[in-house]
Motif scaffolding. Structure first.
Motif, PDB file in Angstrom:
ATOM      1  N   ARG A 297      46.523  81.334  45.480  1.00 36.35           N
ATOM      2  CA  ARG A 297      47.833  81.878  45.111  1.00 36.35           C
ATOM      3  C   ARG A 297      48.870  80.761  45.002  1.00 36.35           C
ATOM      4  O   ARG A 297      49.674  80.725  44.074  1.00 36.35           O
ATOM      5  N   MET A 298      48.852  79.859  45.974  1.00 33.50           N
ATOM      6  CA  MET A 298      49.787  78.729  45.964  1.00 33.50           C
ATOM      7  C   MET A 298      49.595  77.881  44.709  1.00 33.50           C
ATOM      8  O   MET A 298      50.571  77.510  44.030  1.00 33.50           O
ATOM      9  N   THR A 299      48.344  77.580  44.379  1.00 34.25           N
ATOM     10  CA  THR A 299      48.042  76.780  43.182  1.00 34.25           C
ATOM     11  C   THR A 299      48.572  77.461  41.927  1.00 34.25           C
ATOM     12  O   THR A 299      49.196  76.820  41.070  1.00 34.25           O
ATOM     13  N   ARG A 300      48.341  78.775  41.818  1.00 33.48           N
ATOM     14  CA  ARG A 300      48.801  79.531  40.645  1.00 33.48           C
ATOM     15  C   ARG A 300      50.318  79.488  40.499  1.00 33.48           C
ATOM     16  O   ARG A 300      50.848  79.278  39.409  1.00 33.48           O
ATOM     17  N   VAL A 301      51.022  79.709  41.620  1.00 28.68           N
ATOM     18  CA  VAL A 301      52.489  79.764  41.559  1.00 28.68           C
ATOM     19  C   VAL A 301      53.063  78.405  41.179  1.00 28.68           C
ATOM     20  O   VAL A 301      53.985  78.315  40.355  1.00 28.68           O
ATOM     21  N   LEU A 302      52.531  77.330  41.760  1.00 27.77           N
ATOM     22  CA  LEU A 302      53.052  75.993  41.459  1.00 27.77           C
ATOM     23  C   LEU A 302      52.787  75.591  40.002  1.00 27.77           C
ATOM     24  O   LEU A 302      53.593  74.888  39.390  1.00 27.77           O
ATOM     25  N   LEU A 303      51.684  76.080  39.445  1.00 27.69           N
ATOM     26  CA  LEU A 303      51.405  75.832  38.018  1.00 27.69           C
ATOM     27  C   LEU A 303      52.309  76.673  37.127  1.00 27.69           C
ATOM     28  O   LEU A 303      52.803  76.211  36.099  1.00 27.69           O
ATOM     29  N   ARG A 304      52.529  77.923  37.556  1.00 24.88           N
ATOM     30  CA  ARG A 304      53.328  78.874  36.761  1.00 24.88           C
ATOM     31  C   ARG A 304      54.818  78.544  36.830  1.00 24.88           C
ATOM     32  O   ARG A 304      55.535  78.671  35.849  1.00 24.88           O
ATOM     33  N   ASP A 305      55.281  78.176  38.040  1.00 21.86           N
ATOM     34  CA  ASP A 305      56.712  77.929  38.274  1.00 21.86           C
ATOM     35  C   ASP A 305      56.924  76.484  38.725  1.00 21.86           C
ATOM     36  O   ASP A 305      57.076  76.217  39.922  1.00 21.86           O
ATOM     37  N   PRO A 306      56.954  75.538  37.796  1.00 18.90           N
ATOM     38  CA  PRO A 306      57.077  74.118  38.179  1.00 18.90           C
ATOM     39  C   PRO A 306      58.384  73.775  38.899  1.00 18.90           C
ATOM     40  O   PRO A 306      58.486  72.746  39.555  1.00 18.90           O
ATOM     41  N   HIS A 307      59.385  74.670  38.793  1.00 17.49           N
ATOM     42  CA  HIS A 307      60.667  74.425  39.481  1.00 17.49           C
ATOM     43  C   HIS A 307      60.569  74.716  40.980  1.00 17.49           C
ATOM     44  O   HIS A 307      61.468  74.362  41.743  1.00 17.49           O
ATOM     45  N   ARG A 308      59.482  75.366  41.409  1.00 13.32           N
ATOM     46  CA  ARG A 308      59.309  75.680  42.833  1.00 13.32           C
ATOM     47  C   ARG A 308      58.429  74.637  43.517  1.00 13.32           C
ATOM     48  O   ARG A 308      57.521  74.080  42.906  1.00 13.32           O
ATOM     49  N   ASN A 309      58.689  74.423  44.803  1.00 12.65           N
ATOM     50  CA  ASN A 309      57.805  73.551  45.578  1.00 12.65           C
ATOM     51  C   ASN A 309      57.065  74.385  46.626  1.00 12.65           C
ATOM     52  O   ASN A 309      57.326  75.579  46.779  1.00 12.65           O
ATOM     53  N   GLU A 310      56.163  73.733  47.336  1.00 10.89           N
ATOM     54  CA  GLU A 310      55.298  74.439  48.293  1.00 10.89           C
ATOM     55  C   GLU A 310      56.112  75.142  49.388  1.00 10.89           C
ATOM     56  O   GLU A 310      55.797  76.267  49.788  1.00 10.89           O
ATOM     57  N   ALA A 311      57.157  74.482  49.875  1.00 14.68           N
ATOM     58  CA  ALA A 311      57.986  75.063  50.941  1.00 14.68           C
ATOM     59  C   ALA A 311      58.677  76.344  50.467  1.00 14.68           C
ATOM     60  O   ALA A 311      58.763  77.332  51.210  1.00 14.68           O
ATOM     61  N   GLN A 312      59.149  76.340  49.221  1.00 18.11           N
ATOM     62  CA  GLN A 312      59.815  77.526  48.667  1.00 18.11           C
ATOM     63  C   GLN A 312      58.834  78.693  48.524  1.00 18.11           C
ATOM     64  O   GLN A 312      59.179  79.839  48.807  1.00 18.11           O
ATOM     65  N   VAL A 313      57.627  78.381  48.078  1.00 17.17           N
ATOM     66  CA  VAL A 313      56.611  79.427  47.925  1.00 17.17           C
ATOM     67  C   VAL A 313      56.221  79.985  49.294  1.00 17.17           C
ATOM     68  O   VAL A 313      56.087  81.198  49.472  1.00 17.17           O
TER      69      VAL A 313
END
Length: 204
Positions: free
Chosen positions: A141-157
């Motif tokens: 899930r983390m990998t998908r979100v970071l690929l989908r939303d490049p403006h977000r970082n791991e801490a935000q997710v």
């Protein structure tokens, strides 16, 4: 089939689980989808009664002079404060519930889907007949979100994930679980649930 209101089915899943993709597959099967989170944003911007309530609770700065929702103000003054988040949810959720009831009553399908990120967390799952949870491992899930939303970082997710129930808990509460992993096909899982829901309605 008897003329009755549609069977109400919720579809949820944590961020990056792929619930929107699963909803699209149901949509291809001609099942109407109510996107609760998008609709909530629309109601906050357009529902006169809800706008009045938000202004009364958080001040005139909640909207621009043109009457448009001031998202940056709400993000910094409301969504950063847990008590204020509870307050705005107590205004928005009843408006969404009323809107969903009117929308679902107008549908001709045997069942309809309500897609929402926080069905269990808000308690709105109790107003539905069945709930589907879309499940995926946290790392994926983390990998998908970071690929989908490049403006977000791991801490935000992670901050978003922390506000959502753990996957295991959602799976236990749900009537159906769809596993959206790299080695599990989605379409057969959706078709199986779709057929079961249709059979339930034919039985009624």
């Amino acid at each position: 089939m008897k003329n009755h209101k549609p069977f109400l089915v919720g579809i949820t899943g944590g961020i990056g689980s792929g619930k929107s993709t699963v909803a699209q597959i149901f949509s291809i099967l001609s099942i109407p989808i109510y996107y609760a989170d998008d609709r909530a944003k629309w109601l906050m911007a357009h529902d006169p009664h809800l706008k009045e309530q938000i202004i009364a609770a958080f001040g005139k700065e909640s909207y621009s002079a043109e009457g448009e929702l001031n998202r940056s103000f709400l993000a910094s003054h409301v969504f950063a404060d847990e008590d204020k988040v509870k307050l705005i949810n107590s205004l928005v959720h009843p408006a969404v519930r009323k809107d969903f009831e009117a929308w679902s009553a107008a549908q001709k399908s045997p069942y309809v889907l309500k897609e929402a990120a926080l069905l269990f967390e808000t308690g709105s799952y109790q107003e539905l007949d069945k709930v589907i949870n879309v499940s995926a491992p946290l790392k994926l899930r983390m990998t998908r979100v970071l690929l989908r939303d490049p403006h977000r970082n791991e801490a935000q997710v992670n901050a978003i994930i922390d506000k959502q129930l753990p996957d295991e808990e959602k799976n236990n509460k749900a009537d159906y679980v769809i596993k959206n992993t790299d080695n599990k096909l989605l379409i057969p899982q959706v078709l199986k649930i779709h057929q079961e829901l249709l059979n339930t309605q034919i039985g009624n």
